[in-house]
Design an enzyme around this catalytic site. Sequence first.
Site, short mmCIF file in Angstrom:
data_model
loop_
_atom_site.label_atom_id
_atom_site.label_comp_id
_atom_site.label_asym_id
_atom_site.label_seq_id
_atom_site.Cartn_x
_atom_site.Cartn_y
_atom_site.Cartn_z
N SER A 21 0.84 -1.20 0.00
CA SER A 21 0.00 0.00 0.00
C SER A 21 0.87 1.24 0.00
CB SER A 21 -0.89 0.02 1.25
OG SER A 21 -1.44 1.32 1.40
N HIS A 45 -1.30 -1.30 -4.18
CA HIS A 45 -2.56 -0.99 -3.49
C HIS A 45 -2.61 0.51 -3.24
CE1 HIS A 45 -6.02 -2.19 -1.02
NE2 HIS A 45 -5.61 -1.31 -0.12
N ASP A 47 -4.69 3.45 -1.53
CA ASP A 47 -5.72 3.72 -0.53
C ASP A 47 -6.26 5.13 -0.66
OD1 ASP A 47 -6.05 1.35 1.09
OD2 ASP A 47 -3.98 1.63 1.71
N MET A 49 -8.91 7.86 0.61
CA MET A 49 -9.75 8.19 1.77
C MET A 49 -10.30 9.60 1.60
SD MET A 49 -7.11 6.90 4.65
CE MET A 49 -6.61 5.19 4.83
N HIS A 78 -8.50 1.14 -3.62
CA HIS A 78 -9.40 0.84 -2.50
C HIS A 78 -10.06 2.15 -2.08
CE1 HIS A 78 -9.59 -0.44 2.06
NE2 HIS A 78 -10.79 -0.30 1.52
N MET A 80 -12.11 4.21 0.18
CA MET A 80 -12.72 4.38 1.51
C MET A 80 -13.43 5.72 1.50
SD MET A 80 -9.48 2.86 3.58
CE MET A 80 -8.42 3.10 2.16
N MET A 148 -11.02 -6.66 5.27
CA MET A 148 -10.25 -5.70 6.07
C MET A 148 -9.86 -6.35 7.40
SD MET A 148 -9.78 -3.03 4.30
CE MET A 148 -8.81 -2.28 5.63
N ASP A 186 -6.20 -6.89 4.07
CA ASP A 186 -5.64 -5.54 4.14
C ASP A 186 -5.68 -5.00 5.57
OD1 ASP A 186 -4.90 -2.92 3.66
OD2 ASP A 186 -6.72 -2.39 2.55
C1 DX5 Z 1 -6.37 1.02 6.01
C2 DX5 Z 1 -5.88 0.83 4.58
C3 DX5 Z 1 -4.78 -0.21 4.48
C4 DX5 Z 1 -3.57 0.08 5.29
C5 DX5 Z 1 -2.43 -0.85 5.01
O1 DX5 Z 1 -7.40 1.93 6.05
O2 DX5 Z 1 -6.92 0.41 3.75
O3 DX5 Z 1 -4.45 -0.46 3.13
O4 DX5 Z 1 -3.15 1.38 5.15
O5 DX5 Z 1 -1.35 -0.42 5.73
P1 DX5 Z 1 -0.69 -1.24 6.92
O6 DX5 Z 1 -0.11 -2.45 6.27
O7 DX5 Z 1 0.30 -0.29 7.47
O8 DX5 Z 1 -1.78 -1.60 7.90
ZN ZN Z 2 -6.51 -0.54 1.66
#
Ligand code: DX5
Ligand code: ZN
Length: 233
Positions: A21, A45, A47, A49, A78, A80, A148, A186
């Site tokens: 990620s 990956h 992320d 948000m 991903h 969020m 998750m 994840d």
């Molecule tokens: C959490 C994210 C993950 C996370 C992974 O909200 O979706 O992808 O950041 O990072 P680590 O491996 O540091 O938990």
């Molecule tokens: Zn993620």
Amino acid sequence: MIGSLRNVANSTLPSIKIAPSILAADFAHLADEVARVAQDIDLLHVDCMDGHYVPNLSIGPPVVAALRKATDLYLDCHLMVSDPGSLLDMFAEAGADGITVHVEVGDTESLIRRIRDLGCRVGLTLEPATPLSDLERFLDSIDTLLVMSVKTGFGGQVFIPEVLDKVRSARRIIVERGLCCEIEIDGGIKASNAAMAAAAGVDILVAGTAVFGAVDPAAAAREIRAIAVAALQ
Ligand code: DX5
Ligand code: ZN
């Protein structure tokens, strides 16, 4: 340019894919960070948000577009976000290969159809507190189930081992129904829990801090893969 979903492991061995990620990478040097691990990983990956579905705010389509120019790795986005429907076109246009949405935000059937129509692979995910039964009926129509293993919002949290029950149940259903849906996990994945995740039936391991937080990220990715693959032999 469309990224390819590859597996850099020896194809004669049981296969596990590694998806670092970039949330844990140095955003000021993203292309360099990706280049450092590219030969040892299978997907990237991403992320995203929105500061609403989760309290944190990270990155969006412009960064995906920049990554698209910097790498041919599969971009596993991903989302969020509370309203993924309003962003799907932008992510697809930016070069996302796969788009994963949360079942918790609703409108799942239509989101799956729209992601598919945009030419992306479809991922569906659920929070640690959400039961698998909430999305079981969609397993036939998605490419990836993202389980998750931390509550979404932040990197660097501690892995919640109880979610492996959902992985085992999903694996059972996938085998029973003869589906080709992959299981991704994840949150908090690292060398010390990669074996149990693989043994539970995970195909794709997301690891942020454990890879990009390591002194040698490529070596960390190789180590996680080796441990996971060993658990399958
Ligand atoms: C959490 C994210 C993950 C996370 C992974 O909200 O979706 O992808 O950041 O990072 P680590 O491996 O540091 O938990
Ligand atoms: Zn993620």
